[in-house]
Scaffold this motif. Structure first.
Motif, PDB file in Angstrom:
ATOM      1  N   HIS A 238      44.186  35.586  48.779  1.00  0.00           N
ATOM      2  CA  HIS A 238      45.187  35.777  47.732  1.00  0.00           C
ATOM      3  C   HIS A 238      44.664  36.837  46.751  1.00  0.00           C
ATOM      4  O   HIS A 238      45.183  37.939  46.695  1.00  0.00           O
ATOM      5  N   ASP A 239      43.598  36.497  46.016  1.00  0.00           N
ATOM      6  CA  ASP A 239      43.032  37.414  45.021  1.00  0.00           C
ATOM      7  C   ASP A 239      41.951  38.319  45.614  1.00  0.00           C
ATOM      8  O   ASP A 239      41.545  39.291  44.984  1.00  0.00           O
ATOM      9  N   LEU A 240      41.460  37.966  46.783  1.00  0.00           N
ATOM     10  CA  LEU A 240      40.433  38.752  47.480  1.00  0.00           C
ATOM     11  C   LEU A 240      40.875  38.943  48.921  1.00  0.00           C
ATOM     12  O   LEU A 240      41.409  38.016  49.528  1.00  0.00           O
ATOM     13  N   ASP A 241      40.618  40.137  49.473  1.00  0.00           N
ATOM     14  CA  ASP A 241      40.910  40.353  50.895  1.00  0.00           C
ATOM     15  C   ASP A 241      40.114  41.551  51.402  1.00  0.00           C
ATOM     16  O   ASP A 241      39.331  42.147  50.662  1.00  0.00           O
ATOM     17  N   THR A 242      40.342  41.903  52.665  1.00  0.00           N
ATOM     18  CA  THR A 242      39.534  42.949  53.310  1.00  0.00           C
ATOM     19  C   THR A 242      39.819  44.346  52.761  1.00  0.00           C
ATOM     20  O   THR A 242      39.060  45.273  53.025  1.00  0.00           O
ATOM     21  N   THR A 243      40.918  44.504  52.000  1.00  0.00           N
ATOM     22  CA  THR A 243      41.244  45.826  51.448  1.00  0.00           C
ATOM     23  C   THR A 243      40.787  45.965  49.993  1.00  0.00           C
ATOM     24  O   THR A 243      40.994  46.999  49.370  1.00  0.00           O
ATOM     25  N   THR A 244      40.175  44.912  49.456  1.00  0.00           N
ATOM     26  CA  THR A 244      39.798  44.881  48.032  1.00  0.00           C
ATOM     27  C   THR A 244      38.285  44.872  47.896  1.00  0.00           C
ATOM     28  O   THR A 244      37.611  44.040  48.517  1.00  0.00           O
ATOM     29  N   THR A 245      37.732  45.764  47.089  1.00  0.00           N
ATOM     30  CA  THR A 245      36.283  45.799  46.880  1.00  0.00           C
ATOM     31  C   THR A 245      35.904  44.838  45.744  1.00  0.00           C
ATOM     32  O   THR A 245      36.761  44.481  44.921  1.00  0.00           O
ATOM     33  N   PRO A 246      34.627  44.454  45.666  1.00  0.00           N
ATOM     34  CA  PRO A 246      34.196  43.603  44.548  1.00  0.00           C
ATOM     35  C   PRO A 246      34.442  44.248  43.182  1.00  0.00           C
ATOM     36  O   PRO A 246      34.657  43.548  42.190  1.00  0.00           O
ATOM     37  N   ILE A 247      34.416  45.585  43.111  1.00  0.00           N
ATOM     38  CA  ILE A 247      34.632  46.272  41.831  1.00  0.00           C
ATOM     39  C   ILE A 247      36.097  46.149  41.423  1.00  0.00           C
ATOM     40  O   ILE A 247      36.416  45.829  40.266  1.00  0.00           O
ATOM     41  N   GLU A 248      37.006  46.378  42.363  1.00  0.00           N
ATOM     42  CA  GLU A 248      38.436  46.220  42.093  1.00  0.00           C
ATOM     43  C   GLU A 248      38.756  44.777  41.722  1.00  0.00           C
ATOM     44  O   GLU A 248      39.641  44.515  40.910  1.00  0.00           O
ATOM     45  N   SER A 318      48.013  35.383  42.311  1.00  0.00           N
ATOM     46  CA  SER A 318      47.993  33.928  42.113  1.00  0.00           C
ATOM     47  C   SER A 318      48.763  33.638  40.837  1.00  0.00           C
ATOM     48  O   SER A 318      48.586  34.355  39.844  1.00  0.00           O
ATOM     49  N   GLY A 319      49.577  32.601  40.837  1.00  0.00           N
ATOM     50  CA  GLY A 319      50.298  32.267  39.608  1.00  0.00           C
ATOM     51  C   GLY A 319      50.806  30.841  39.624  1.00  0.00           C
ATOM     52  O   GLY A 319      51.215  30.332  40.669  1.00  0.00           O
ATOM     53  N   THR A 320      50.758  30.196  38.458  1.00  0.00           N
ATOM     54  CA  THR A 320      51.250  28.827  38.334  1.00  0.00           C
ATOM     55  C   THR A 320      51.442  28.523  36.852  1.00  0.00           C
ATOM     56  O   THR A 320      51.164  29.361  35.992  1.00  0.00           O
ATOM     57  N   PHE A 321      51.900  27.312  36.556  1.00  0.00           N
ATOM     58  CA  PHE A 321      51.910  26.849  35.164  1.00  0.00           C
ATOM     59  C   PHE A 321      50.590  26.148  34.928  1.00  0.00           C
ATOM     60  O   PHE A 321      50.205  25.260  35.691  1.00  0.00           O
ATOM     61  N   GLY A 322      49.850  26.548  33.897  1.00  0.00           N
ATOM     62  CA  GLY A 322      48.537  25.950  33.615  1.00  0.00           C
ATOM     63  C   GLY A 322      48.685  24.708  32.751  1.00  0.00           C
ATOM     64  O   GLY A 322      48.973  24.830  31.559  1.00  0.00           O
ATOM     65  N   PRO A 323      48.502  23.513  33.311  1.00  0.00           N
ATOM     66  CA  PRO A 323      48.706  22.283  32.527  1.00  0.00           C
ATOM     67  C   PRO A 323      47.799  22.163  31.300  1.00  0.00           C
ATOM     68  O   PRO A 323      48.219  21.647  30.273  1.00  0.00           O
ATOM     69  N   THR A 324      46.550  22.642  31.384  1.00  0.00           N
ATOM     70  CA  THR A 324      45.645  22.576  30.231  1.00  0.00           C
ATOM     71  C   THR A 324      46.016  23.652  29.214  1.00  0.00           C
ATOM     72  O   THR A 324      46.068  23.392  28.006  1.00  0.00           O
ATOM     73  N   LYS A 325      46.296  24.847  29.701  1.00  0.00           N
ATOM     74  CA  LYS A 325      46.654  25.968  28.832  1.00  0.00           C
ATOM     75  C   LYS A 325      48.040  25.762  28.220  1.00  0.00           C
ATOM     76  O   LYS A 325      48.323  26.249  27.121  1.00  0.00           O
ATOM     77  N   GLY A 326      48.914  25.049  28.933  1.00  0.00           N
ATOM     78  CA  GLY A 326      50.260  24.779  28.426  1.00  0.00           C
ATOM     79  C   GLY A 326      51.193  25.969  28.538  1.00  0.00           C
ATOM     80  O   GLY A 326      52.204  26.044  27.836  1.00  0.00           O
ATOM     81  N   MET A 327      50.860  26.889  29.423  1.00  0.00           N
ATOM     82  CA  MET A 327      51.706  28.059  29.630  1.00  0.00           C
ATOM     83  C   MET A 327      51.432  28.659  31.012  1.00  0.00           C
ATOM     84  O   MET A 327      50.425  28.328  31.639  1.00  0.00           O
ATOM     85  N   PRO A 328      52.318  29.550  31.502  1.00  0.00           N
ATOM     86  CA  PRO A 328      52.076  30.160  32.809  1.00  0.00           C
ATOM     87  C   PRO A 328      50.821  31.036  32.800  1.00  0.00           C
ATOM     88  O   PRO A 328      50.587  31.782  31.846  1.00  0.00           O
ATOM     89  N   VAL A 329      50.026  30.904  33.855  1.00  0.00           N
ATOM     90  CA  VAL A 329      48.825  31.731  34.033  1.00  0.00           C
ATOM     91  C   VAL A 329      48.918  32.427  35.386  1.00  0.00           C
ATOM     92  O   VAL A 329      49.497  31.883  36.330  1.00  0.00           O
ATOM     93  N   ALA A 330      48.362  33.618  35.465  1.00  0.00           N
ATOM     94  CA  ALA A 330      48.413  34.361  36.727  1.00  0.00           C
ATOM     95  C   ALA A 330      47.238  35.315  36.817  1.00  0.00           C
ATOM     96  O   ALA A 330      46.624  35.679  35.805  1.00  0.00           O
ATOM     97  N   MET A 331      46.917  35.694  38.053  1.00  0.00           N
ATOM     98  CA  MET A 331      45.998  36.798  38.316  1.00  0.00           C
ATOM     99  C   MET A 331      46.798  37.870  39.012  1.00  0.00           C
ATOM    100  O   MET A 331      47.712  37.563  39.791  1.00  0.00           O
ATOM    101  N   ALA A 332      46.467  39.116  38.752  1.00  0.00           N
ATOM    102  CA  ALA A 332      47.217  40.215  39.339  1.00  0.00           C
ATOM    103  C   ALA A 332      46.316  41.431  39.503  1.00  0.00           C
ATOM    104  O   ALA A 332      45.229  41.498  38.922  1.00  0.00           O
TER     105      ALA A 332
END
Length: 371
Positions: A238-248, A318-332
């Protein structure tokens, strides 16, 4: 369609009323009677028990094991002290990430934990590429439990007080409930906790012993995902794959100092030219960031991101509603000019453009026990 595999705890999940779903070729519990939100909050406040037996456990033996493994990862394996573990990534010739994994030094051998979805190819990758005196043994007779949350140490110490002396990323053989286990003080929720490698035949009795404590509840894949996302932890595929470098992927910290351009053992891993060049120039076409939603609607993986002028600038991984944060959280991943904290972007959800703000990760503080 291939029949789904099961973990040694499958019957117990069914007995506990788990809702089961296919995941990485396994029939896995996505939630229990509590439901995803309550499971998430229980883990943040008490202790949650996760069945992560679908992940791959691998033992490397032989005098060349550390040198051979270090040639496949941009991580310091040679100087990893006995009784410690470290996060690492397998890279390919283009600098992309084949998988992320945990690498532990158990004194007379190395112990690896790899992702379930990549398990078969990771094991093949090791067998094909490890050089010298090193043998690869797949530990498919073991289960893996994760006990996570602020009460985890107290719960586990009731079985063996020795665990209280461990700090984050320690790992050692420890007897729990009369069973010889390998225990690390680590996990993937951002909370303090432990991962327990246990012989498969004792997994159910150990799980039941831990669950007998009122502070412990089963936690499924649903809450595992929201917990790791709130704490800024990547999910492979999802957030990591074969086309993504550790720096990106904003994983510069996962490249050990000795393996960097100025280090004693600089490079020597697949994709070193691209990765070290990106480190030096900071020239990347996209970068992983955290996003907070400004409405209550969660923004899911695959949602396109736009700037204020309606130009497409990235995608949510990756994206969802964060129950602890109380708002939507995502990675992009977005173009570099949109990575500054506080930048406003817009996520396309069912034809609407929802405002989101670039936020520093983790969204919820990590609470690893460092002594």
């Amino acid at each position: 369609m291939a029949e789904l595999l099961t973990t040694p705890l499958h019957a117990l999940h069914i007995e506990m009323g788990a809702k089961m779903v296919p995941f990485a070729g396994y029939d896995m519990p996505v939630q229990y009677a509590l439901g995803v939100r309550k499971e998430h909050l229980h883990c943040r406040e008490h202790a949650g028990l996760f069945d992560v037996s679908h992940m791959g456990q691998v033992r490397l033996d032989g005098k060349d094991a550390a040198n051979a493994l270090e040639a496949l990862v941009p991580v310091d394996v040679i100087d990893l002290p006995a009784g410690k573990q470290r996060y690492g990534v397998f890279t390919n010739a283009q600098g992309g990430i084949l998988d992320d994994l945990m690498i532990a030094n158990l004194g007379d051998h190395l112990f690896l934990v790899v992702n379930a979805a990549c398990k078969a190819q990771d094991i093949q990758h090791l067998r094909d590429n490890l050089k010298g005196d090193v043998t690869v043994e797949v530990l498919d007779d073991r289960a893996l439990l994760a006990l996570q949350g602020p009460k985890a140490a107290k719960v586990l110490a009731a079985f063996n007080p020795q665990v209280s002396e461990m700090v984050f990323m320690d790992i050692q053989p420890i007897t729990i409930n009369g069973i010889e286990c390998v225990v690390s003080r680590s996990g993937y929720t951002g909370e303090d906790g432990f991962e327990i490698s246990v012989p498969a035949e004792h997994a159910e009795s150990l799980a039941k012993a831990l669950l007998a404590n009122d502070d412990v509840e089963w936690i499924g894949l649903g809450a595992r995902d929201s917990l790791r996302l709130e704490c800024g932890l990547c999910l492979y595929g999802h957030d990591l794959d074969t086309t993504t470098t550790p720096i990106e992927a904003s994983l510069i910290w996962a490249i050990s100092k000795v393996r960097r351009a100025e280090g004693e053992r600089a490079g020597g891993f697949p994709g070193e030219a691209k990765i070290l060049e990106q480190m030096a120039t900071k020239a990347v076409s996209r970068k992983r960031i955290g996003l907070l939603g400004q409405s209550k609607a969660p923004v899911r993986e695959g949602s396109k991101l736009f700037d204020a002028n309606d130009n497409e600038i990235g995608i949510v991984t990756s994206g969802t509603f964060g129950p602890t944060k109380g708002m939507p959280v995502a990675m992009a991943y977005v173009s570099p000019e949109f990575t500054a904290v506080g930048t406003e972007v817009f996520a396309e959800v069912r034809g609407k453009k929802l405002p989101m703000t670039v936020e520093k990760m983790p969204f919820v503080p990590q609470r690893y026990y460092r002594g």
